[in-house]
Each structure stands twice: as C-alpha cells, then as structure tokens.
Enzyme design. Structure first.
Site, PDB file in Angstrom:
ATOM      1  N   GLU A   1       0.816  -1.219   0.000  1.00 54.15           N
ATOM      2  CA  GLU A   1       0.000   0.000   0.000  1.00 54.15           C
ATOM      3  C   GLU A   1       0.848   1.266   0.000  1.00 54.15           C
ATOM      4  O   GLU A   1       0.378   2.342   0.350  1.00 54.15           O
ATOM      5  CB  GLU A   1      -0.931  -0.012   1.208  1.00 54.15           C
ATOM      6  CG  GLU A   1      -1.912  -1.164   1.193  1.00 54.15           C
ATOM      7  CD  GLU A   1      -2.730  -1.250   2.455  1.00 54.15           C
ATOM      8  OE1 GLU A   1      -3.655  -0.430   2.625  1.00 54.15           O
ATOM      9  OE2 GLU A   1      -2.449  -2.131   3.295  1.00 54.15           O
TER      10      GLU A   1
ATOM     11  N   SER B   1      -6.556  -2.023   1.668  1.00 54.87           N
ATOM     12  CA  SER B   1      -6.939  -1.432   0.378  1.00 54.87           C
ATOM     13  C   SER B   1      -7.568  -2.443  -0.572  1.00 54.87           C
ATOM     14  O   SER B   1      -7.572  -2.240  -1.781  1.00 54.87           O
ATOM     15  CB  SER B   1      -5.736  -0.764  -0.305  1.00 54.87           C
ATOM     16  OG  SER B   1      -5.288   0.343   0.436  1.00 54.87           O
TER      17      SER B   1
ATOM     18  N   TYR C   1     -10.041   3.764  -5.503  1.00 48.06           N
ATOM     19  CA  TYR C   1      -9.069   4.785  -5.864  1.00 48.06           C
ATOM     20  C   TYR C   1      -9.144   5.299  -7.300  1.00 48.06           C
ATOM     21  O   TYR C   1      -8.563   6.339  -7.605  1.00 48.06           O
ATOM     22  CB  TYR C   1      -7.656   4.263  -5.593  1.00 48.06           C
ATOM     23  CG  TYR C   1      -7.445   3.866  -4.147  1.00 48.06           C
ATOM     24  CD1 TYR C   1      -7.455   4.818  -3.137  1.00 48.06           C
ATOM     25  CD2 TYR C   1      -7.263   2.533  -3.785  1.00 48.06           C
ATOM     26  CE1 TYR C   1      -7.274   4.463  -1.811  1.00 48.06           C
ATOM     27  CE2 TYR C   1      -7.081   2.164  -2.470  1.00 48.06           C
ATOM     28  CZ  TYR C   1      -7.084   3.139  -1.485  1.00 48.06           C
ATOM     29  OH  TYR C   1      -6.912   2.779  -0.175  1.00 48.06           O
TER      30      TYR C   1
ATOM     31  N   ARG D   1     -11.617   3.938  11.772  1.00 50.21           N
ATOM     32  CA  ARG D   1     -12.768   3.743  10.904  1.00 50.21           C
ATOM     33  C   ARG D   1     -13.223   2.295  10.995  1.00 50.21           C
ATOM     34  O   ARG D   1     -12.410   1.379  10.911  1.00 50.21           O
ATOM     35  CB  ARG D   1     -12.407   4.081   9.450  1.00 50.21           C
ATOM     36  CG  ARG D   1     -13.610   4.381   8.563  1.00 50.21           C
ATOM     37  CD  ARG D   1     -13.214   4.561   7.109  1.00 50.21           C
ATOM     38  NE  ARG D   1     -12.847   3.292   6.501  1.00 50.21           N
ATOM     39  CZ  ARG D   1     -11.705   3.081   5.844  1.00 50.21           C
ATOM     40  NH1 ARG D   1     -10.817   4.036   5.714  1.00 50.21           N
ATOM     41  NH2 ARG D   1     -11.463   1.883   5.334  1.00 50.21           N
TER      42      ARG D   1
ATOM     43  N   ASP E   1     -15.545  -0.493   9.215  1.00 46.83           N
ATOM     44  CA  ASP E   1     -16.241  -0.840   7.974  1.00 46.83           C
ATOM     45  C   ASP E   1     -17.169  -2.026   8.229  1.00 46.83           C
ATOM     46  O   ASP E   1     -16.765  -3.007   8.870  1.00 46.83           O
ATOM     47  CB  ASP E   1     -15.242  -1.175   6.877  1.00 46.83           C
ATOM     48  CG  ASP E   1     -14.364   0.014   6.521  1.00 46.83           C
ATOM     49  OD1 ASP E   1     -14.809   1.160   6.728  1.00 46.83           O
ATOM     50  OD2 ASP E   1     -13.234  -0.201   6.043  1.00 46.83           O
TER      51      ASP E   1
ATOM     52  N   ASN F   1     -10.147  -0.209  10.959  1.00 47.37           N
ATOM     53  CA  ASN F   1      -9.024   0.465  10.313  1.00 47.37           C
ATOM     54  C   ASN F   1      -8.444   1.511  11.262  1.00 47.37           C
ATOM     55  O   ASN F   1      -9.072   2.533  11.523  1.00 47.37           O
ATOM     56  CB  ASN F   1      -9.500   1.118   9.010  1.00 47.37           C
ATOM     57  CG  ASN F   1      -8.343   1.543   8.125  1.00 47.37           C
ATOM     58  OD1 ASN F   1      -7.336   2.043   8.599  1.00 47.37           O
ATOM     59  ND2 ASN F   1      -8.501   1.346   6.822  1.00 47.37           N
TER      60      ASN F   1
ATOM     61  N   GLY G   1      -7.120   6.179   5.485  1.00 53.82           N
ATOM     62  CA  GLY G   1      -6.507   7.021   4.476  1.00 53.82           C
ATOM     63  C   GLY G   1      -6.847   8.488   4.692  1.00 53.82           C
ATOM     64  O   GLY G   1      -7.933   8.825   5.161  1.00 53.82           O
TER      65      GLY G   1
END
Length: 305
Positions: free
Chosen positions: A15, A150, A216, A255, A257, A272, A276
């Site tokens: 990453e 990712s 992305y 975070r 998810d 996370n 990001g």
C-alpha cells in the site's frame, strides 16, 4: 515548546502508493499552519533513526505491514515519541483479519463464516481437495489475504476453477489467507474521531465488491453521507461501531467498515486504525459533513494524539 512533527509515510508494504499520497496531504496542512514538519519514508529511514532528533510527535500515515500492525507503534513508544492513531495491541489485533475475527467473536459479535489457508501447508491445489474443504460453503465466496489493506489481493469467486486462481493471487500478498462466505448487502463505513461518531457513509459500486479500483480509480463509486438509514438503523450502527471502537481500545481516530446483509444483520468487515487521509478518503469525507474541513481534521488528530 514549538512542535516538531515526523510524518511517517511510504514504507515497503503493498500500500506504499496510497501511503505516500496520505502523507503528503498531511504534510501540506502541517506546514501551512507553521508546524515544523518532516516527511520520513520508513522504507529508507527506519523509525529508530528518529532517536535524538527531538521530534515532539509522529503522525503515522503508513498503510499495510510495518505501519498498521503495531511494529512502528512499539518502536515509537520505545523512543518515547507520542503518535497518532491507536496503540500496539489495537493495531496488532485490527490489521490481522484472523485476529480481528477472533476478537469480534470474543466480544459476542457475529462473524462472517470463514476458513483459513496457510501457504506452508498447501503443497498443491487439487480440485478434489478444494471441493472437500469448502463443502459447507456455497458460491460465491470471498478470498482475501490475512494481512493486507486497500482490498489488495481480494477476489469474489463463483466457481471451483476460479477459486484456485484466487487462492494463488491472495498468497502473493500474505502467507495466510481467508476464504469467507460472500454476503449480499449494503456496505457502510463509520469514522470515529476522539470517541465521537461521525456521519456514516454508504458505499455503492458497480464492481463485485468495494475493491482497489472502486476505491481509488473508479468514477462510478457512489458515497452517500449520511448513509440513508432510518433512525433506528442509524442508532444501531452507531452503538455497534462505538462498541467495537471501545472494546478494541481504539484511540484518536479510526474507521469501522461494515456490511448489512439481506436479513438486516450488521457484520464488521474491518477495523481500520490508520484510515486514508487523501482528500478523497472516507474519513475526511465524513468529517466534512459535520463542518470539519481537511485542515481542521489533520490538526485535531495531531493535537489529541
């Protein structure tokens, strides 16, 4: 005393590219506000070199192995340098998907059914053996590396023939991989800043799942913020996310998810601990919804670490 901050970025994980983008965005903000800031690419400058350089704090923007897994956090603690994000234990648990599942199960939460494959124990992938191993699973299934972010190395598989290829692909990223039951449902992301939940985001993609391309590069990925749930669902999501955040001893910013399946049951997909921080990332997107712009967000994370 004037602050002197090391922004740790880059590194040597898969990453690296995303980490560089996040790190440079953070550096811009800190320098804009007069904070003495240095970019430190840990691929070329190990954390131990920060010793005796009088850094007051480290802003960690490393993604992947040797960044999110507790190794850098432990090194910084040894150097007595405060850092952003969560601590060693939380990082270790959260980055490792198998550890995360065991942790979630230990606190009474439902876990998506899964199997573990170890590279060292699989000499050859024979169809008969695979068919026997996954006899209790129905296609589609998800194959993913144990320690990678990712969505790299992840595949959604619809047949035994594709499964063999997906397993080989996942093993390129990690020596341990998971095979999970595929859940049909809606994906959500919940950002938490200093123990306060920010608006949820519902993610819609034209891909089979929210993969690297969808995250992305795709212009077709849609982000609905807030997530469009009714009040009861939103409260359930908030309580669940905060329960996981506190139980895992997350701190500063993180975070969570999740996916809500067709039976309206929420499952945790990932914790996370270093989200990001590009201007298109989910965490800044959620913060912006409540009036916290990107620069303010970066400064708050640094101040409260």
């Amino acid at each position: 005393m004037k602050e002197k901050v090391a922004v740790l970025f880059g590194g040597n994980s898969f990453e690296r590219e995303i980490s560089i983008k996040s790190g440079k965005e953070v550096e811009k903000v800190l320098k804009k506000y007069g904070i003495e800031t240095y970019l430190v690419d840990t691929k070329y400058s190990p954390v131990r070199k920060l010793r005796n350089m009088n850094f007051s704090k480290a802003f960690i923007m490393l993604h992947g192995k040797n960044g999110e897994d507790g190794i850098v956090q432990r090194a910084l603690e040894t150097l007595n340098i405060p850092y952003t994000g969560s601590g060693v234990f939380t990082s270790f648990i959260s980055f490792n998907k198998i550890n995360t599942k065991k942790f979630l199960k230990s606190i009474g939460l439902p876990v998506i059914p899964y199997l573990i494959f170890q590279k060292s124990k699989i000499k050859s992938l024979k169809y008969k053996l695979l068919s026997y191993i996954i006899r209790d699973f129905k296609f589609p299934v998800v194959v993913k590396p144990n320690c990678c972010g990712s969505s790299l190395g992840i595949s959604v598989v619809n047949s035994l023939g594709s499964l063999k290829k997906a397993i080989k692909k996942a093993f390129l990223y990690d020596d341990n991989i998971l095979l999970e039951k595929y859940l049909f449902g809606l994906e959500y992301s919940v950002s938490i800043l200093d123990g306060e939940k920010l608006p949820s985001i519902r993610i819609e993609t034209d891909q089979k799942f929210y993969n690297f391309h969808a995250k992305y590069f795709s212009n077709k990925t849609r982000y609905i913020c807030p997530g469009g749930m009714n009040l009861n669902e939103e409260n359930e999501l908030r309580k669940l996310s905060m329960f996981v955040y506190k139980s895992a001893k997350c701190s500063n910013f993180a975070r969570i998810d999740l996916i809500k399946d067709i039976n309206d049951v929420f499952y945790i997909l990932e914790i996370n601990t270093i989200p990001g921080m590009t201007r298109k990332s989910l965490f800044p997107m959620s913060a912006k919804r409540v009036g916290i712009g990107f620069s303010k967000l970066v400064l708050k994370i640094l101040k409260n670490c």
